[in-house]
Write an enzyme that holds these catalytic residues in place. Sequence first.
Site, PDB file in Angstrom:
ATOM      1  CE  LYS A 142     -19.979  75.573  44.169  1.00 16.37           C
ATOM      2  NZ  LYS A 142     -18.935  75.705  45.197  1.00 16.37           N
ATOM      3  CE1 TYR A 156     -19.589  67.234  50.909  1.00 14.26           C
ATOM      4  CE2 TYR A 156     -21.316  68.175  49.547  1.00 14.26           C
ATOM      5  CZ  TYR A 156     -19.977  68.037  49.857  1.00 14.26           C
ATOM      6  OH  TYR A 156     -19.047  68.704  49.119  1.00 14.26           O
ATOM      7  CG  ASP A 162     -11.999  79.200  46.505  1.00 17.02           C
ATOM      8  OD1 ASP A 162     -12.708  79.358  45.495  1.00 17.02           O
ATOM      9  OD2 ASP A 162     -12.015  78.163  47.200  1.00 17.02           O
TER      10      ASP A 162
HETATM   11  C1  LIG Z   1     -17.807  74.856  45.634  1.00 17.66           C
HETATM   12  C2  LIG Z   1     -16.535  75.434  46.041  1.00 17.66           C
HETATM   13  C3  LIG Z   1     -15.327  74.766  45.801  1.00 17.66           C
HETATM   14  C4  LIG Z   1     -15.262  73.392  45.179  1.00 17.66           C
HETATM   15  O1  LIG Z   1     -15.792  73.349  43.905  1.00 17.66           O
HETATM   16  P1  LIG Z   1     -16.286  71.943  43.297  1.00 17.66           P
HETATM   17  O2  LIG Z   1     -16.645  72.274  41.882  1.00 17.66           O
HETATM   18  O3  LIG Z   1     -17.453  71.522  44.108  1.00 17.66           O
HETATM   19  O4  LIG Z   1     -15.152  71.007  43.382  1.00 17.66           O
HETATM   20  C5  LIG Z   1     -14.153  75.385  46.179  1.00 17.66           C
HETATM   21  N1  LIG Z   1     -14.167  76.608  46.756  1.00 17.66           N
HETATM   22  C6  LIG Z   1     -15.307  77.278  46.992  1.00 17.66           C
HETATM   23  C7  LIG Z   1     -15.247  78.635  47.610  1.00 17.66           C
HETATM   24  C8  LIG Z   1     -16.528  76.713  46.657  1.00 17.66           C
HETATM   25  O5  LIG Z   1     -17.657  77.363  46.918  1.00 17.66           O
END
Ligand SMILES: *Cc1c(COP(=O)(O)O)cnc(C)c1O
Length: 423
Positions: free
Chosen positions: A262, A11, A233
Amino acid sequence: MKANATVWLPYAQMQTTLPPFEVQSTQGSKLLLKNGKTLIDGVASWWTACHGYNHPHIVKAIQEQAAVLPHVMMGGLVHPQATRLAERLANLLPGTLDYVFFSESGSVAVEIAMKMALQFWMNHNQPNKHRFICFENGYHGDTFFTMSVCDPIDGMHRLFQRVLPKQHCLSLPTTDTLLETFATWLKKHAHECAALLIEPLVQGAGGMKMHSPQVLQAITSLCQQHNVLVIADEIFTGFLRTGTLFAIEQAKIIPDIICLSKALTGGTLPLAATIATKPIYDAFLSNDQSKALMHGTTFMGNALGCAAANASLDLFESEPRLKQVHAIQTMLCEAFSNLEDVPGVTAVRVKGAIGAIELARALTPSEMNRFKEQCVNDGIWCRPIQNVVYTTPALTIEPAQLSYLTQSIVKQVLAWSTLFCHA
Ligand SMILES: *Cc1c(COP(=O)(O)O)cnc(C)c1O
């Protein structure tokens, strides 16, 4: 040596961005730079390092696992760390969220969830249910299919709209009137929709935008009424960030699929999980090979990652993370509440270990560079998202460190406010 070898940053406009600060080592909530400076980390490396850096329990688990079995392919094989992690995640999740598909990154975990949802309907002979519903300010990843469910205007993927599949991006129905509109809309479009994707309670990368558990509950129940799957998510919100282990607990909902990544390994190794309920899993069971879930990645279920995740879960059990989150929330409220009346500040939001200050406009590239430089000069690490200055520290950050961090953030925001008022 070739002179041009470059680490291309994410980015970043490489022509104008600050050169990256080189981190020599990490320790607790601190980044130790090569130039001798120490920074208090306000971001916990994109929200991953929930137990602080280099927690000895996780380090030991990774070292021991590396000596025994660093990785085996999951095509036909499995290993004890993956089995144990799947069991433990299932036990922590409600309902029949028991079926765990591993991968290595959040974006891929969301891709898999979307593929599961599409194939669920195909296997039920409803291939026309192929569109996804998502929300403005949402963020679900950087791969091509996940880009199609990110905010199409304010998100980072506007450039690619032409090649992305068309989905339904709606505004979050945060009031009763908006919920009624959403219900009417859903009734009309449900027949073509496979699933709705939502970041429960907090939209992270879209600027730490928050909604109530009631709203989350209402959205979920409308989807259930209209046969639209719900994909939660929780890649950002999972593992106590919002004050409960998972954000869905606060709304007492059970999504059809949940995505985790994460903080899953406590910020050490890349690992993600897409976890489905029994009805989803059962839809793939058949004598027909073509009904099997057609996905697999080389490093899925990596044993080092699973060992780290198991060690991270140990720490949620043995160390007082919940108390720490509550203490952080209280401190963030106190530290940031006075900013509400500052010119140029349009909102202050705190939930769990997330504190966000929204500014009247996005920082310009030069303001952004200046902001980051001043943070580093002051001894903190902070990376605003457009017009949102935020902190998501390690849950283990020491009170004195958090106090220094928040004071420094307040100082930078006040400095920006002065410039903003004179502009
Ligand atoms: C960071 C994130 C992703 C993507 O995860 P990566 O490991 O960076 O591919 C998807 N959804 C949410 C809510 C996120 O915070």
